[in-house]
Design a protein around this motif. Structure first.
Motif, PDB file in Angstrom:
ATOM      1  N   PHE B  37       0.644  -1.087   0.173  1.00 22.94           N
ATOM      2  CA  PHE B  37       0.308  -0.608  -0.013  1.00 22.94           C
ATOM      3  C   PHE B  37       0.719   1.360   0.080  1.00 22.94           C
ATOM      4  N   ASP B  38       1.738   0.994  -0.169  1.00 22.35           N
ATOM      5  CA  ASP B  38       3.053   2.101   0.660  1.00 22.35           C
ATOM      6  C   ASP B  38       2.360   2.626  -1.055  1.00 22.35           C
ATOM      7  N   GLY B  39       2.760   4.687  -1.092  1.00 27.57           N
ATOM      8  CA  GLY B  39       2.468   5.508  -2.276  1.00 27.57           C
ATOM      9  C   GLY B  39       1.550   5.523  -2.944  1.00 27.57           C
ATOM     10  N   LEU B  40       0.447   4.935  -2.465  1.00 27.15           N
ATOM     11  CA  LEU B  40      -0.919   5.354  -2.416  1.00 27.15           C
ATOM     12  C   LEU B  40      -1.453   6.658  -2.179  1.00 27.15           C
ATOM     13  N   GLY B  41      -0.476   6.689  -1.300  1.00 27.61           N
ATOM     14  CA  GLY B  41      -1.603   8.342  -1.272  1.00 27.61           C
ATOM     15  C   GLY B  41      -1.495   9.385  -1.800  1.00 27.61           C
ATOM     16  N   GLU B  42      -0.192   9.299  -2.736  1.00 25.71           N
ATOM     17  CA  GLU B  42      -0.345  11.154  -4.593  1.00 25.71           C
ATOM     18  C   GLU B  42      -1.620  10.042  -4.874  1.00 25.71           C
ATOM     19  N   PHE B  43      -1.998   9.076  -5.014  1.00 22.85           N
ATOM     20  CA  PHE B  43      -3.059   8.739  -6.083  1.00 22.85           C
ATOM     21  C   PHE B  43      -4.596   9.081  -5.670  1.00 22.85           C
ATOM     22  N   ALA B  44      -4.206   9.598  -4.234  1.00 26.56           N
ATOM     23  CA  ALA B  44      -6.526   9.607  -3.600  1.00 26.56           C
ATOM     24  C   ALA B  44      -6.713  10.828  -4.942  1.00 26.56           C
ATOM     25  N   PHE B  45      -7.994  10.213  -5.443  1.00 25.90           N
ATOM     26  CA  PHE B  45      -8.452  11.364  -5.926  1.00 25.90           C
ATOM     27  C   PHE B  45      -8.274  11.538  -7.260  1.00 25.90           C
ATOM     28  N   TYR B  46      -7.290  11.091  -7.510  1.00 29.06           N
ATOM     29  CA  TYR B  46      -6.386  11.334  -8.769  1.00 29.06           C
ATOM     30  C   TYR B  46      -7.186  11.671  -9.737  1.00 29.06           C
ATOM     31  N   ASP B  47      -8.541  11.012 -10.413  1.00 27.94           N
ATOM     32  CA  ASP B  47      -8.868  11.213 -11.621  1.00 27.94           C
ATOM     33  C   ASP B  47      -9.963  13.010 -11.435  1.00 27.94           C
ATOM     34  N   VAL B  48      -9.974  13.515 -10.640  1.00 27.52           N
ATOM     35  CA  VAL B  48     -11.164  14.159 -10.442  1.00 27.52           C
ATOM     36  C   VAL B  48     -10.251  15.331 -10.100  1.00 27.52           C
ATOM     37  N   ARG B  49      -8.883  15.058  -9.733  1.00 27.43           N
ATOM     38  CA  ARG B  49      -7.451  16.180  -9.058  1.00 27.43           C
ATOM     39  C   ARG B  49      -7.183  16.830 -10.102  1.00 27.43           C
ATOM     40  N   PHE B  50      -6.766  15.755 -11.398  1.00 26.10           N
ATOM     41  CA  PHE B  50      -5.846  16.030 -12.628  1.00 26.10           C
ATOM     42  C   PHE B  50      -7.261  16.216 -14.150  1.00 26.10           C
ATOM     43  N   ASN B  51      -6.569  16.856 -14.745  1.00 23.51           N
ATOM     44  CA  ASN B  51      -8.161  16.844 -15.904  1.00 23.51           C
ATOM     45  C   ASN B  51      -7.339  15.669 -16.527  1.00 23.51           C
ATOM     46  N   PRO B  52      -8.410  14.794 -16.911  1.00 25.52           N
ATOM     47  CA  PRO B  52      -8.091  13.074 -17.936  1.00 25.52           C
ATOM     48  C   PRO B  52      -7.701  14.009 -18.781  1.00 25.52           C
ATOM     49  N   ASP B  53      -7.841  14.950 -19.856  1.00 28.13           N
ATOM     50  CA  ASP B  53      -7.244  15.368 -21.068  1.00 28.13           C
ATOM     51  C   ASP B  53      -5.519  15.803 -21.030  1.00 28.13           C
ATOM     52  N   THR B  54      -5.909  16.728 -20.272  1.00 27.66           N
ATOM     53  CA  THR B  54      -4.410  17.214 -20.553  1.00 27.66           C
ATOM     54  C   THR B  54      -3.487  17.204 -18.874  1.00 27.66           C
ATOM     55  N   GLY B  55      -4.208  16.648 -17.845  1.00 25.59           N
ATOM     56  CA  GLY B  55      -2.573  15.875 -17.097  1.00 25.59           C
ATOM     57  C   GLY B  55      -3.244  16.895 -15.978  1.00 25.59           C
ATOM     58  N   GLU B  56      -3.436  18.500 -16.568  1.00 25.77           N
ATOM     59  CA  GLU B  56      -3.574  19.649 -15.410  1.00 25.77           C
ATOM     60  C   GLU B  56      -3.809  19.367 -14.201  1.00 25.77           C
ATOM     61  N   LYS B  57      -3.920  20.247 -12.636  1.00 22.84           N
ATOM     62  CA  LYS B  57      -4.620  20.109 -11.632  1.00 22.84           C
ATOM     63  C   LYS B  57      -5.974  20.997 -11.915  1.00 22.84           C
ATOM     64  N   THR B  58      -6.810  20.592 -11.594  1.00 18.66           N
ATOM     65  CA  THR B  58      -8.770  20.451 -11.399  1.00 18.66           C
ATOM     66  C   THR B  58      -8.425  21.567 -10.674  1.00 18.66           C
ATOM     67  N   ASP B  59      -9.629  22.482  -9.726  1.00 15.13           N
ATOM     68  CA  ASP B  59     -10.184  22.921  -8.533  1.00 15.13           C
ATOM     69  C   ASP B  59     -11.153  22.215  -7.882  1.00 15.13           C
ATOM     70  N   HIS B  60     -10.325  20.541  -7.866  1.00 10.72           N
ATOM     71  CA  HIS B  60     -10.412  19.979  -7.091  1.00 10.72           C
ATOM     72  C   HIS B  60      -9.978  20.463  -5.666  1.00 10.72           C
ATOM     73  N   PRO B  61     -10.423  20.318  -4.873  1.00 11.27           N
ATOM     74  CA  PRO B  61     -10.881  20.954  -3.076  1.00 11.27           C
ATOM     75  C   PRO B  61      -8.849  20.674  -2.424  1.00 11.27           C
ATOM     76  N   LEU B  62      -8.543  19.532  -3.808  1.00 10.27           N
ATOM     77  CA  LEU B  62      -7.558  19.209  -2.829  1.00 10.27           C
ATOM     78  C   LEU B  62      -6.564  19.860  -3.292  1.00 10.27           C
ATOM     79  N   ASN B  63      -6.273  20.679  -4.408  1.00  8.82           N
ATOM     80  CA  ASN B  63      -5.578  21.080  -5.258  1.00  8.82           C
ATOM     81  C   ASN B  63      -5.452  22.151  -4.946  1.00  8.82           C
ATOM     82  N   ASP B  64      -6.231  23.072  -3.922  1.00  5.22           N
ATOM     83  CA  ASP B  64      -6.482  24.371  -3.180  1.00  5.22           C
ATOM     84  C   ASP B  64      -5.578  24.139  -2.016  1.00  5.22           C
ATOM     85  N   PRO B  65      -4.598  25.052  -2.514  1.00  5.36           N
ATOM     86  CA  PRO B  65      -3.466  25.709  -1.103  1.00  5.36           C
ATOM     87  C   PRO B  65      -3.995  25.949  -0.149  1.00  5.36           C
TER      88      PRO B  65
END
Ligand code: SF4
Lengths: 469, 200
Positions: B37-65
């Motif tokens: 299970f090590d290393g799974l943390g960085e993939f939490a909510f991955y598909d809503v945190r990153f735009n599937p087409d561009t790979g850019e960060k979305t406005d998901h709350p976990l991306n909000d500094p």
């Protein structure tokens, strides 16, 4: 006062009560696969523990297996997971139905096929569709990986008892209405979280008349209704299905069968809830959204958020339609499909393929549609090939694949691309479930998937295949 | 095996909108190709945190500094439904979450989280909304899930009762959230059951 099957199995498997009040429950049969078990074996090794009863755990490989060339996973991570399962099975003396065994397949297809799944037992597996095995009158449920460790180390789990809801479906199903439609209809009525805290007992004429495979389709999706397990009481069909299977002890079979049948719910059993449904009102059902309870009859229109009963419902519909890119208020019939998938632990059994094959002779998959048929196990594949079903599928333009989970989820090469829409006989239509973060899933029965493949759009199988309705 | 009792968890909170957040959303299946299970943390909510087409960060709350480093997750109904994958609570835990407050939870997710010492408590929608508004106005707010007293408190004075099954509460506060030792201790009773029911 009588007892339900759930209570009988629970009571007979109770080892004791834990300090926090939970029951320590003995697990009769433990099934494992490559995705949720390696970490559990890791924990076991960290704690210096052994597998307590290796003869009660059975392994197979399903989620990551490629279906085009089964033996050659191109993906190094997949190869590593397979190697880990091989090693764990060998190190701890666990029976493993590997690719070379001729018995490999989706864990919920293999268990019943081998006769490992038996009435009156408790069955656990690190997979939420373990409820499938409830079709045999077992209490079968999905567990997390730490619990897989617990079962390996102790053959028991710390659990809280469930309430039991009896769902009676009486009357006659109309032509073209299948087990899949029955469970999609139940989930639509009771909701995706309606079953939280419950075991579902499926009872009444409709389930009595169903084959074992149809019962498995229904029990399989219990979790989609929030119920951790679902079951059908064992009867003569259950006994006949299991007779002679490899893991059924045939010495004094009559006594075994009598014991199995004794677990069936008593006529005066007490339930926490009872729901009654008229079979005649069930239509071929498809999903329109991103949760398995977003179901409508094929004749209905896609929900319109403007007509929602509450603000919460409106928001749910809006979110689902934005993802699905479907127009509110339009008929679901006629929505274009890109991919058609027949398979999965819900509908990847021999009877599913026989039923579809009956109708597709003389039809062709529409241009531009990729249609794949994936047997649930190697045994199903061989059986289908012996009956010539693979030829019928390929003649109609379907691809005939090797056994595995395939396009049910995104852990092997079978995946949607971009926002492709898939008519799917699987069990989950969550966002991104079929491998593309924008891929769209519409759940339905295998015959409805075939109709969609032939028309290139979501269609009423009763019209496409001229079924009397 | 003696475990750390989990009587309360404290941290900054982040609200993740939506009902029926399933475990496929929490950790997409393609990230489950792993043997630890090590290393799974960085993939939490991955598909809503990153735009599937561009790979850019979305406005998901976990991306909000403003919410970076939050360790209490606020959510709606039926959180954690779907697949039984323990990868989901594991990825949340590895991401840094220490507790979840939601209207309701799916059962398998709930049990998995308790066993990871990550308390999940249920609250009324009005209370969750109030806390969400407060956290959005002031992301630095300290939020405490008090497992022992079954209440949530925030540093601005918000305070409300929460629910959790008594067995889960008891397991956490008494340091028995991982049941393995107790299960092992009943070895004699297990052997008796094995012989009685399965002739082993
Ligand atoms: S077919 Fe789908 S639901 Fe069934 S075990 Fe495989 S991935 Fe899970």
């Amino acid at each position: 006062m009588g007892k339900s099957l759930f209570q009988k199995v629970w009571d007979s498997h109770r080892v004791g009560t834990l300090a926090d009040g939970r029951t320590q429950l003995f697990i009769g049969t433990h099934l494992i696969h490559e995705v949720t078990s390696p970490q559990a074996f890791g924990m076991l090794r960290d704690l210096g523990l052994k597998v307590k009863y290796p003869q009660r755990t059975f392994a197979t490989v399903d989620h990551i297996v490629p279906t085009v060339d089964q033996d050659a996973p191109q993906d190094p991570l997949a190869a590593e997971m397979m190697a880990a399962l091989r090693k764990n099975a060998d190190d701890f003396g666990i029976t493993y139905f590997d690719l070379a065994s001729g018995k490999q397949g989706i864990v919920h297809v293999v268990g019943p096929e081998q006769g490992i799944t038996q009435p009156g037992t408790t069955i656990a597996c690190g997979d939420s569709h373990t409820a499938t095995h409830g079709a045999f009158g077992a209490i079968a449920f999905g567990i997390g990986t730490t619990q897989v460790r617990d079962v390996l180390a102790t053959q028991t789990l710390a659990l809280e008892a469930l309430k039991v809801r009896r769902i009676e479906v009486n009357g006659d199903l109309r032509p073209g209405v299948y087990a899949k439609d029955v469970i999609l209809h139940i989930i639509r009525l009771l909701g995706a979280k309606g079953g939280i805290g419950f075991a579902y007992e499926y009872a009444g004429d409709v389930f009595d008349r169903m084959s074992m495979e149809e019962r498995m389709t229904v029990c399989n999706m219990s979790i989609e209704g929030g119920a951790r397990c679902g079951y059908v009481n064992p009867d003569a069909k259950t006994v006949a299905y299991l007779h002679g299977r490899p893991y059924v002890d045939m010495t004094d079979f009559d006594a075994t069968a009598a014991r199995w049948l004794s677990f069936a719910s008593d006529a005066d059993a007490v339930y926490d809830d009872i729901v009654r449904i008229d079979a005649g009102e069930i239509e071929p059902t498809v999903t329109w959204g991103i949760s398995p309870d977003h179901g409508i009859a094929i004749s209905e229109t896609i929900p319109d958020p403007a007509k929602a009963a509450s603000a919460a419902e409106k928001a749910t519909i809006e979110e689902a339609l934005a993802y699905m890119k479907l127009p509110p208020g339009a008929p679901i019939k006629g929505v274009k499909v890109d991919v058609a998938f027949i398979g999965s632990c819900t509908n990847g059994r021999i009877s599913d393929f026989r039923e579809v094959a009956k109708f597709i002779v003389g039809h062709k998959v529409a241009p531009g549609v990729q249609a794949i048929v994936v047997p649930g196990s190697q045994i199903v594949a061989i059986q289908a090939e012996q009956e010539g079903l693979d030829k019928i599928f390929t003649a109609a333009g379907f691809e005939w694949r090797g056994a595995g989970c395939s396009m049910c989820l995104a852990m092997n090469p079978d995946k949607l691309v971009g926002d492709q829409l898939c008519a799917s006989s699987s069990n989950r239509n969550f966002k991104g479930r079929q491998g593309s973060p924008t891929g769209r899933t519409v759940l339905m029965s295998p015959v409805m998937v075939a109709a969609a493949a032939v028309r290139g759009e979501i269609a009423d199988a009763r019209e496409v295949f001229q079924l009397r309705s | 095996m003696s475990l750390e009792p989990v009587k309360q968890v404290t941290g900054r909170a982040v609200f993740i909108p939506g009902a029926d957040i399933d475990t496929d959303r929490i950790i997409p299946a393609r990230f489950m190709k792993c043997v630890t299970f090590d290393g799974l943390g960085e993939f939490a909510f991955y598909d809503v945190r990153f735009n599937p087409d561009t790979g850019e960060k979305t406005d998901h709350p976990l991306n909000d500094p403003r919410f970076s480093g939050a360790s209490i997750l606020l959510a709606g109904v039926n959180f954690g439904c779907g697949s039984s994958r323990e990868h989901a609570p594991q990825s949340l835990r590895k991401y840094g979450f220490r507790g979840v407050i939601a209207e309701s939870f799916a059962e398998i997710f709930y049990g998995n989280s308790t066993t990871l010492a990550m308390p999940c408590v249920m609250a009324d929608v009005a209370d969750i909304t109030k806390l969400r508004d407060a956290v959005e106005a002031d992301p630095a707010l300290e939020v405490t899930i008090d497992v022992e007293a079954l209440e949530v408190r925030a540093s601005n004075g918000i305070r409300f009762a929460v629910r959790m099954p008594e067995s889960a509460r008891e397991a956490l506060v008494s340091g028995r959230w991982d049941p393995i030792q107790e299960l092992l201790d009943n070895n004699t009773a297990i052997a008796a059951k094995a012989a009685e029911l399965y002739a082993i």
